[in-house]
Design a protein around this motif. Structure first.
Motif: not given
Lengths: 567, 192
Positions: A458-483
Motif C-alpha cells: 500500500e505504501i509502495l503503491y502510494a509513492y509509485s502512483s505519486g511520483a509517476a503522476n498516476n493517481g490511482s491507489a491501493f486505497a486502503g491506505l488512509s493517506a489524508n495525514t500531514p505526513w
C-alpha cells in the motif's frame, strides 16, 4: 480466462490501433500550425484567449523560456486550486455545505491536479463543493493535460528542427491543445456519457425512501463534464470516491469501453504524430509497437491472475474470479483491462479497487507506474517518457558497438543522456526513499489498512502512483495525514517537473543540432531490433530499480497466498 | 522573468472561466435539456415518492426481496454519499472472516443451495453501490423469494430471466440483473 474476456481485450486494442493514425494526423497538423477542420469554428476562441491572456502566439521561445512559461502557468494553477478549495465554504455552488479542506489536504490536492496526477486523499462526495470540482479540478484536468501534450510537442520539435535555438511557443501549444483537442472531445464525450446515465446537475443530494423503508441519500453533481476530460486528459481524479466504479460516473460496460478508449486515444495518437512531425512515420509505429508489446503482456498477466481468483475464498465456497472490489456489470476481464490501461497511462481512474487485486494483478499495476508510465502513458507524458527510454536505448546500443549514438539523425551526447538519467533517477529515488522511510516510522505505518506484505505494498503503491503522476491507489491506505499529504505532494512535484524540465533541456539541445545523414553504420530505429531493445531497456531499468521492493510486497505475497497464510 | 509570469496568471484565469465555468455550464444546460432523466440521476418514483435510482444499489434484507451484494459504502452499506470498497487485500484475515460470515448467512437464508456460491454474492463491490448481481446470484435466491411471496418458483425465475441484461453489444462487460428493478417488478406482481 474466457474467450469473451480475450475478445474484449482484442477489440479494445484494435480500436486503439485504428484510431492512432487519424488522431496522429490531426495532432501533427494542429501543432505544426496548420489549419484543421475545427479552425473555422474555434479559431476566434483561440485568438480571444491569446488577447485576454496577453500573449503572442507567433513568438518562438528558447527551451528555457518555454520552461519558465510552463512553470509560471503551473504555479498559478496550483495557487488557484488551493485558494478555491480553502475558500469553498464562502463560495457559491456548495449545496451540501462542505467546509474548507485542511491546509495539508488542500495543498496535496492542488499539487495533485496541477501535476496531472489526480491523487485523491479525500472522498469527493463528502469533501469538495461543486464549484471546486468545476472551477478548480476540472480546469486542471484540461490544463495539466494540455501542458503534458505541449512538452511532448516541444520535444518532437527538438528532433524535427535543425540548428534552431527555439522549440516553439508554450502559450500557443497550451491553448491549441485545450481549444482544438480537449474541449471538443470532452464536450462530445460528456453529452454522450450523460445520455447513458452519467449525471450532470447542480442540485442538492437526493433523499430517497427505499423499498424497505430506509432513507438513502444519493450524491449528485456536475459529473459528466468532469468525467469526459478526466479520461481524455488521462487525469483520473474521480468526482466520487469510488471513481469510475461509481455507477454515476460509469454506468454501463459500453461507457466503460469508451472511457478506456478515451485514456489511450491521445497518447497513442501522439506516437503517430511524432513519426509524422519528424518526417518518418515508421519511427512512430516503432514506439507504438514497443508500447503494445508491454501493454498486451501486462493485460494478460492481470487478467489471468484476477480470473484465477483468491484461493482463500474458494476454500469457503465462494469460488470463481476475484470479485472483491469489482463491479458485476464490468466483471473480471474488463476490470483487469481497465486496471492495466489506467496504470500504463498516467490516468489513475479505477473501476475496481486495486488494493483488493490478487498479488500478481497488483504487481503489474505497480510495475506499469514504476517504469514511468511509458506504455502509451499520459497525454504527452507517455511520449516524452518513452523518448527518454529511447535515448537510453540508443545510448546502450552505442556503447555496445562503440559508436556515438544517434536517434532520428540527432547525435545523442553526454548532455542528453545526463538529462535522461536525471529524470529517471529523480522519480525512482522519490518512490524508493519515501517508501523506505514510511515503512519504518509510525506516521507511515500507522494508517495502512492491511497487515503483512500487503501493507507495505500500500505504501509502495502510494509513492509509485505519486511520483509517476498516476493517481490511482491501493486505497486502503488512509493517506489524508500531514505526513502522506506532504510527502506524496513532493513525490508528485519531482515526478512531474524533474522529467519535464530535463526533457525540455533535451529538446533545446537537440533542436540546435544538425541532422546527420543515414549511413550503413546507423542503427535503424524503426525495426524489430530497436523495438526489442527499447522494450528491454524499459524492463531492465524498471526491474533493476524496483525488483527488491516488489519482491518484498506482491511477489512474497503471491507465495503466501498460495500457502494460505493470513494477516 | 516577469515576461513569463504575468501571462501565467492571466492564462490560468482565462482557462478557469472557459473550462471551469462556461464548459460545465454548457454541458449542464444541454444535458438538462436533452437528457433530463439521466442528468438528474435516473431516479425512480413509486406512488409519488422517490424510491431510489436505477443506477444505485440499495439495501435489501427481507426474505421476499432479492438481496444485493455486501457493500462497503458507509457503515451499514449502500450509503449513497460514501462510495467505496473494502480495500482488503487477498491475504487479509478480515476479508476471509467477512466472506465466511457472508457465506454462512447465505446458506442460512437460502437453504437448498449447495456450494459454491456465486463470487459476486460473497464479495463487496468497488463502489459499494453496485446495482447489479449476476444471473447466478439471482438464481440461488429464487426459491427463498418465491416461498416468502407464495409465488410459484417458476414464475419468479421467469421474472429474473426477464430482468437479466446481456453483455453490451453482445461482448462487453458481463450479464447482470438490476436488483432494485427486479424487486419493484416483484412488488407489482404480488399486488396483482
Amino acid at each position: 480466462m474466457t474467450s469473451n474476456g480475450l475478445l474484449q481485450i482484442g477489440a479494445y486494442f484494435l480500436v486503439i490501433l485504428a484510431l492512432t493514425k487519424p488522431m496522429g494526423i490531426f495532432l501533427a497538423r494542429l501543432f505544426q500550425g496548420e489549419r484543421t477542420f475545427l479552425h473555422p469554428v474555434l479559431r476566434p476562441l483561440e485568438r480571444l484567449i491569446y488577447r485576454l491572456a496577453g500573449v503572442r502566439q507567433d513568438v518562438e521561445q528558447r527551451w528555457t523560456e518555454y520552461a519558465a512559461s510552463l512553470l509560471s502557468f503551473s504555479f498559478f494553477s496550483f495557487l488557484s486550486v488551493y485558494a478555491i478549495e480553502r475558500l469553498q465554504a464562502l463560495l457559491p455552488l456548495n449545496p451540501a455545505g462542505m467546509s474548507a479542506p485542511a491546509p495539508d489536504l488542500a495543498f496535496n490536492t492542488a499539487v495533485s491536479f496541477t501535476t496531472n496526477t489526480n491523487w485523491q486523499a479525500y472522498a469527493g462526495e463528502t469533501t469538495m463543493s461543486y464549484l471546486v470540482q468545476m472551477a478548480a479540478l476540472t480546469v486542471q484536468n484540461f490544463a495539466s493535460a494540455a501542458v503534458g501534450v505541449a512538452v511532448a510537442v516541444a520535444l518532437i520539435r527538438g528532433f524535427s528542427r535543425q540548428q534552431s535555438d527555439t522549440v516553439g511557443n508554450f502559450w500557443a501549444d497550451l491553448t491549441r491543445g485545450a481549444v482544438y483537442l480537449f474541449l471538443p472531445l470532452s464536450l462530445a464525450a460528456a453529452l454522450w456519457f450523460c445520455s447513458q446515465g452519467v449525471i450532470q446537475n447542480l442540485s442538492g443530494y437526493i433523499k430517497a425512501t427505499t423499498l424497505e423503508g430506509r432513507t438513502q441519500v444519493i450524491a449528485q453533481g456536475p459529473v459528466a463534464s468532469q468525467e469526459a476530460i478526466k479520461m481524455i486528459g488521462t487525469n483520473g481524479g474521480g468526482f466520487f470516491n469510488a471513481n469510475s466504479a461509481h455507477p454515476f460516473e460509469n454506468p454501463t460496460p459500453l461507457t466503460n469501453f469508451v472511457q478506456m478508449v478515451a485514456i489511450f486515444l491521445i497518447p497513442a495518437g501522439l506516437t503517430h504524430a511524432f513519426g509524422r512531425m519528424t518526417g518518418d512515420s515508421r519511427q512512430g509505429w516503432a514506439l507504438f509497437a514497443a508500447m503494445s508489446v508491454l501493454f498486451l503482456a501486462g493485460v494478460l498477466v492481470v487478467y489471468g491472475a484476477e480470473q484465477s481468483g483468491n484461493p482463500n475464498l474458494a476454500r469457503l465456497g465462494a469460488g470463481g474470479g476475484n470479485m472483491e472490489g469489482k463491479e458485476v456489470r464490468f466483471g473480471v476481464a474488463a476490470t483487469a483491462l481497465f486496471a492495466t490501461i489506467t496504470t500504463a497511462a498516467s490516468c489513475g481512474a479505477v473501476i475496481g479497487m486495486h488494493d483488493s487485486f490478487t498479488p500478481l494483478g497488483g504487481l503489474v499495476t505497480l510495475f506499469n507506474m514504476q517504469t514511468g508510465e511509458v506504455i502509451f502513458g499520459g497525454a504527452g507524458a507517455g511520449l516524452y517518457g518513452m523518448l527518454l527510454f529511447a535515448i537510453l536505448a540508443v545510448f546502450i546500443a552505442g556503447l555496445m558497438v562503440g559508436r556515438t549514438p544517434e536517434y532520428l539523425g540527432k547525435k545523442i551526447e553526454a548532455k542528453e543522456v545526463k538529462m535522461a538519467m536525471l529524470a529517471l533517477i529523480a522519480t525512482s529515488a522519490a518512490i524508493l526513499l519515501f517508501t523506505a522511510v514510511s515503512a519504518v516510522i509510525p506516521a507511515g505505518t500507522g494508517t495502512v489498512n492491511n497487515s503483512g506484505p500487503h501493507g507495505f505494498a500500500e505504501i509502495l503503491y502510494a509513492y509509485s502512483s505519486g511520483a509517476a503522476n498516476n493517481g490511482s491507489a491501493f486505497a486502503g491506505l488512509s493517506a489524508n495525514t500531514p505526513w502522506y499529504n506532504l510527502t506524496i505532494a513532493i513525490a508528485m512535484l519531482l515526478g512531474r517537473f524533474l522529467i519535464i524540465i530535463p526533457m525540455l533541456a533535451v529538446a533545446g539541445s537537440l533542436a540546435g543540432k544538425k541532422r546527420l545523414a543515414v549511413t550503413s553504420g546507423t542503427l535503424p530505429t524503426h525495426g524489430p531490433l530497436f523495438i526489442g531493445l527499447l522494450v528491454g531497456t524499459v524492463i531492465v531499468a524498471g526491474a533493476l530499480t524496483f525488483f527488491p521492493a516488489l519482491s518484498l510486497s506482491p511477489v512474497v505475497e503471491h507465495f503466501l497466498l498460495l500457502e494460505g497464510r493470513l494477516y | 522573468m516577469w515576461k513569463q509570469t504575468l501571462p501565467g496568471l492571466r492564462m490560468v484565469l482565462v482557462l478557469t472561466v472557459l473550462t471551469g465555468l462556461v464548459y460545465p455550464a454548457v454541458v449542464t444546460g444541454l444535458c438538462q435539456l436533452l437528457f433530463p432523466a439521466q442528468a438528474n440521476g435516473s431516479l425512480i418514483a413509486r406512488d409519488g415518492t422517490i424510491v431510489g435510482s436505477s443506477l444505485i444499489g440499495q439495501s435489501f434484507t427481507r426474505p421476499e426481496y432479492f438481496h444485493p451484494r455486501p457493500s462497503g459504502a458507509g457503515n451499514d452499506g449502500y450509503d449513497g454519499t460514501l462510495s467505496g470498497g473494502s480495500n482488503l487485500g487477498p491475504t487479509s484475515r478480515k476479508l476471509v472472516d467477512r466472506v465466511k460470515a457472508t457465506v454462512d448467512d447465505l446458506a442460512r437464508k437460502n437453504p437448498g443451495h449447495l456450494k459454491p456460491w456465486p463470487a459476486d454474492l460473497a464479495t463487496m463491490s468497488a463502489s459499494g453501490l453496485d446495482p447489479h448481481i449476476s444471473p447466478e446470484a439471482a438464481q440461488v435466491q429464487t426459491g427463498r423469494v418465491a416461498a416468502a411471496r407464495a409465488l410459484p418458483p417458476a414464475h419468479v425465475a421467469s421474472l429474473v430471466a426477464r430482468f437479466t441484461e446481456g453483455r453490451d453489444l453482445g461482448f462487453l462487460g458481463e450479464p447482470r440483473v438490476n436488483v432494485l428493478l427486479l424487486n419493484l417488478a416483484l412488488d407489482r406482481e404480488s399486488k396483482r
